[in-house]
Scaffold this active site. Structure first.
Site, PDB file in Angstrom:
ATOM      1  N   GLU A 149       0.643 -41.888  85.140  1.00  5.22           N
ATOM      2  CA  GLU A 149       2.022 -41.645  84.701  1.00  5.22           C
ATOM      3  C   GLU A 149       3.008 -42.758  85.031  1.00  5.22           C
ATOM      4  OE1 GLU A 149       0.399 -39.930  87.208  1.00  5.22           O
ATOM      5  OE2 GLU A 149       1.757 -39.446  88.852  1.00  5.22           O
ATOM      6  N   GLU A 183       0.781 -36.347  81.658  1.00  8.40           N
ATOM      7  CA  GLU A 183       1.395 -37.606  82.111  1.00  8.40           C
ATOM      8  C   GLU A 183       2.872 -37.649  81.728  1.00  8.40           C
ATOM      9  OE1 GLU A 183      -0.470 -38.934  84.160  1.00  8.40           O
ATOM     10  OE2 GLU A 183      -2.375 -38.089  83.465  1.00  8.40           O
TER      11      GLU A 183
END
Ligand code: TRP
Ligand code: ZN
Length: 885
Positions: free
Chosen positions: A270, A304
């Protein structure tokens, strides 16, 4: 690799950082045989850390220090202390600037941590502690800094240069190189840093946020995969909208980028504004990706993206708090997937996974709480407990508080802690403050490991018309935790009368009934609840929707399970009743097999499945789920001592019986589904996915009949399907069949057609690795020599070695231990290449206590051989040593 034994790090030793880094200015010069990293860090003494100027201890590994300066004064060797993990120097003022230059070797980095190369492009993976392999830094999540990053590389080989935030400048250099500068306006910890340089194409879209800002969306890939991005882009836009609608969370930068890479240790990462994905979790096209792969892409893209708030805007204080972001984000992505697809089917899949895999982890040597107390290597703690059980803990808070209070709690959490690095306690506190509920006892879910047992008994008083449920909870000992305190266990339930209707639920002492499905909070070791106004002895439907991650037992008879299967209003519990029935029946067969008796399958299982198959009103996805017998791994998890061979024989026997008895029904449903597939264009929508899953499981049963007509149907599906879901299922069915010539033909044809598509070849490896027919190990060893196999590529390792060791129980657990020896050899080889992957592949060997004494000894022997094999990474050392302890 380390020079001494890895140290254990304890949560109780947490101290705030001595120094903070307000600004981080990085310059990367990327070359083919090395890269240079220049870092300018603007530091200051942390006011929270007390008075004085202690030494500054920067993390750094595998860095060649070229130059170092403090406040523009060059430092010589006498001015600092350099070890293989740290650089220590003495600040002279409370505010100062450090400049360093280092040389690193991404081109030789096979660990895939820090800066590395994947298929010719440069990329990074910094979580959890990879940034220290890029430059000297305070590599801990509570040090948050504003990053400016310049990268330069050869323009022709690396036309695209990306980093976090917004592009602010770029230019050309005289020697064919070019550069770009990116600035991230948000403070972030180093683990969220990313850069990418490569020859990439992208698709572009845009999203208008709830406050009316337009965000540019881009997904980058190698040119040959440009046609596989639409599903990922759609998933991203759905995620952005969902997070606004359900959590009120808006995206915060003007650009959001995803890059797909082929070599990646996990699913995706992420990084702020620049997510980096394993290509398996973002590429999807009907021709090459199954329905399951499409759904995985949707879930991982969402996961994410959701981290942008649950992880990035509010991050973790230290790595013991990992579940703060991971558990919460998995809960968020599971709810998103439930809203996008079938909620019940999503829950069934997640629960089946949790019960098989996470429960096994909780019962093994690596068991740890959702918030661990200690670790040697943090990479080993990206576990099913942190992710999946962590998500269950969040789900329980949601259940106990209700959706509205939960949302108020999450709003308060984000508002209170925006821009901070916080703890699980901070999260729970926000939930308590918003709801007015005391969660003190509930927090034991964060600190106690192990899977609680919940034994339930009932009694009915026909005279008083009262019905009492008595709950007894206990939790087995786990490493370092002998005795446990009672948990708060939310039990969602309903009571069914003899017609299958739900009774109104009024507890003794209440003035009126409170619906027909409600949640009881079990908080004591032993606790009873009495319902009043109960006209007849009811049948309880317990733990609806799997409202808590526990092992619940109630002395259901098989007829009662059949009744629940047909009448429960809770779809999840209808499936669950069927699973429990199947477990009972299969365990009976296992016993018969162990006593060398003739196997006899309880007809009630056949009749139950017959009515499921005949029920045209039931969602085909549910029919498919109900037709799926509990996995061998789940039956093993439920056993005291797992008898691998008996479990396999029993389950295969049951499958053949079902196939024989229900052949006509299976055949007609198969043909109707396949006909619909032939006459409709593929779409990855819920209705079609449901149909294909029923079609494919029906085919797998039908093939057990070994008839020519089914073989023809299977080959027809393999040849003519317009999508990978049907094609791969037909291939798997053929591979598991005795039709050797047809199987060989199909495998060769498939490989020939897809040899240039790495993700499809992964499927091809997996299908073969999972085949339970004799000779499995030899087939896998042969496939390791296939040109498409590569030990340096984690997806290949998972597809072949992982699938074999985790899904092919009979072959992996061969009585002579050759499967174990094979896995240990691979772990030893991987230890030198990629410690994270080596350590993960070890998992099946850590479960040695589950098996018979001979297998135990063989498995232990291999663990000991790994331990003695030479210099081990901290990753492998921790898992092996804890498994042998
Ligand atoms: N934060 C990532 C996720 O769950 C996890 C992750 C990606 C990771 N790559 C990693 C963890 C490498 C450890 C090592 O979305
Ligand atoms: Zn995550």
């Amino acid at each position: 690799m380390r020079s001494e034994l890895p140290k254990t790090i304890h949560l109780k030793d947490y101290r705030v950082p001595d120094y903070l880094i307000d600004e981080t200015h990085l310059t990367f010069e990327l070359f083919e045989d090395h890269s240079l990293v220049h870092a300018q860090l603007v530091l200051r003494r942390n006011p929270q850390a007390g008075p004085g100027l202690p030494p500054l201890v920067l993390d750094g590994q595998q860095l060649e220090l070229l130059s170092l300066a403090m406040d523009d004064v060059p430092l010589g060797e006498a001015d600092y202390l350099l070890t293989d993990s740290h650089l220590t120097l003495q600040p002279k003022r409370g505010e100062f600037v450090i400049d360093s230059s280092v040389r690193i070797h991404p081109e030789r980095n096979t660990a895939l941590e820090g800066l590395y190369k994947s298929s010719g492009m440069f990329c990074t993976q910094c979580e959890a502690e990879g940034f220290r392999r890029i430059t000297f830094y305070l590599d801990r999540p509570d040090v948050m800094s504003k990053f400016t990053t310049t990268l330069s590389a050869d323009k022709q080989a690396y036309p695209i240069l990306l980093s976090n935030g917004n592009p602010i400048a770029s230019g050309e250099e005289e020697d064919g190189r070019h550069w770009a500068t990116w600035q991230d306006p948000f403070k972030k910890p180093a683990y969220l840093f990313a850069l990418v340089a490569g020859d990439l194409w992208c698709i572009e879209d845009s999203f208008r946020t709830m406050s009316g800002r337009d965000v540019a969306l881009r997904i980058y890939v190698e040119p040959e995969n440009i046609g596989k991005l639409q599903h990922g882009m759609d998933s991203l836009k759905h995620s952005m909208r969902w997070d606004e609608e359900v959590y009120g969370r808006e995206y915060d930068l003007d650009i959001f980028m995803i890059v797909a890479v082929n070599d990646f240790n996990m699913g995706a990462m992420e990084n702020k504004g620049l997510n980096i994905f394993n290509s398996s979790c973002v590429l999807a096209h009907p021709d090459t990706a199954t329905d399951a792969a499409h759904q995985r892409v949707e879930a991982v893209v969402a996961h994410e993206y959701f981290h942008n708030w649950s992880g990035n805007r509010v991050t973790c204080r230290d790595w013991f708090q990992l579940s703060l972001k991971e558990g919460f984000t998995v809960f968020r992505d599971a709810e998103f997937s439930a809203d996008m697809n079938s909620r019940t089917v999503k829950r069934i899949e997640d629960v089946a996974f949790l019960r098989t895999q996470q429960f096994a982890e909780d019962a093994g040597p690596m068991a740890h709480p959702v918030r661990p107390d200690s670790y040697m290597e943090i990479s080993n703690f990206y576990t099913l407990t942190i992710y999946e059980k962590g998500a269950e803990v969040l789900r329980m808070i949601h259940t106990l508080l209700g959706a509205e209070k939960f949302r108020q709690g999450s709003d308060l959490y984000f508002e209170r802690h925006d821009g901070q690095a916080v703890t699980c306690d901070d999260f729970v506190k926000a939930m308590e403050d918003a709801s007015g509920q005391d969660l003190t006892q509930f927090k034991r879910w964060y600190t106690q490991s192990g899977t609680p047992r919940l034994a339930v008994q009932d009694s009915y008083d026909a005279h008083a018309k009262t019905y009492t449920l008595t709950f007894r909870q206990s939790c087995p000992a786990t490493p370092g935790q002998e005795h446990k305190q009672p948990f708060v266990i939310p039990v969602a339930l309903g009571l069914l009368d003899t017609h299958g209707h739900e009774l109104p639920l009024r507890l003794c002492g209440e003035t009126e009934a409170c619906g027909t499905s409600r949640v009881l909070a079990v908080t004591e070791a032993e606790q009873s609840f009495t319902f009043v106004d109960v006209p007849t002895h009811p049948l309880p439907s317990l733990l609806r929707g799997f409202s808590a991650p526990v092992k619940l037992s109630f002395p259901y008879g098989r007829d009662q399970l059949l009744f629940l299967m047909q009448h429960d209003s809770d779809g999840f519990n209808r499936w669950e009743a069927g699973q429990q029935l199947a477990v009972q029946v299969l365990q009976e067969l296992v016993g018969q097999q162990q006593r060398s008796e003739r196997l006899h399958l309880d007809r009630r299982l056949i009749e139950a499945l017959r009515s499921v198959l005949a029920d045209s009103a039931l969602d085909p996805a549910m029919v498919a789920e109900m037709l799926s017998l509990p996995a061998e791994a789940y039956l093993a998890e439920l056993s005291e001592v797992a008898d691998i061979d008996a479990i396999h024989i029993a389950r295969e026997f049951a499958r053949r019986e079902i196939s024989r008895e229900l052949f006509d029904l299976l055949w007609s449903r198969y043909q109707a589904c396949r006909e619909a597939s032939r006459s409709t264009a593929y779409a990855a929508d819920a209705a079609q996915i449901a149909r294909r899953s029923l079609q494919n499981i029906a085919l797998s049963y039908l093939m057990l009949a070994q008839s020519e007509e089914v073989l023809d149907a299977c080959e027809e599906q393999f040849e003519h399907a317009d999508n990978m879901t049907e094609r791969l299922a037909a291939l798997a069915v053929l591979v598991n069949s005795p039709f050797d010539a047809e199987k060989a033909g199909a495998l060769a044809k498939f490989a020939e057609h897809f040899r240039n598509d790495a993700l499809v070849m992964d499927q091809w490896f997996s299908v073969q690795a999972g085949c339970p027919l004799p000779g499995g190990l030899e087939r896998v060893q042969e496939l390791m020599r296939h040109p498409a196999f590569n030990l340096k590529n984690p997806n290949k390792v998972r597809a072949l070695i992982g699938a074999f060791a985790n899904q092919n129980h009979v072959n992996f657990h061969r009585a002579d231990g050759a499967g174990y020896r094979f896995l240990a050899d691979q772990v030893i080889a991987l230890n030198a290449l990629n410690p994270q992957i080596a350590s993960r592949q070890l998992t099946p060997l850590t479960r040695w206590r589950k098996y018979d004494p001979t297998r135990q000894a063989l498995m232990r022997g291999e663990l000991e051989r790994i331990l003695a094999s030479g210099e081990l990474s901290s990753d492998v050392f921790e898992v092996v040593s804890k498994s042998l302890a």
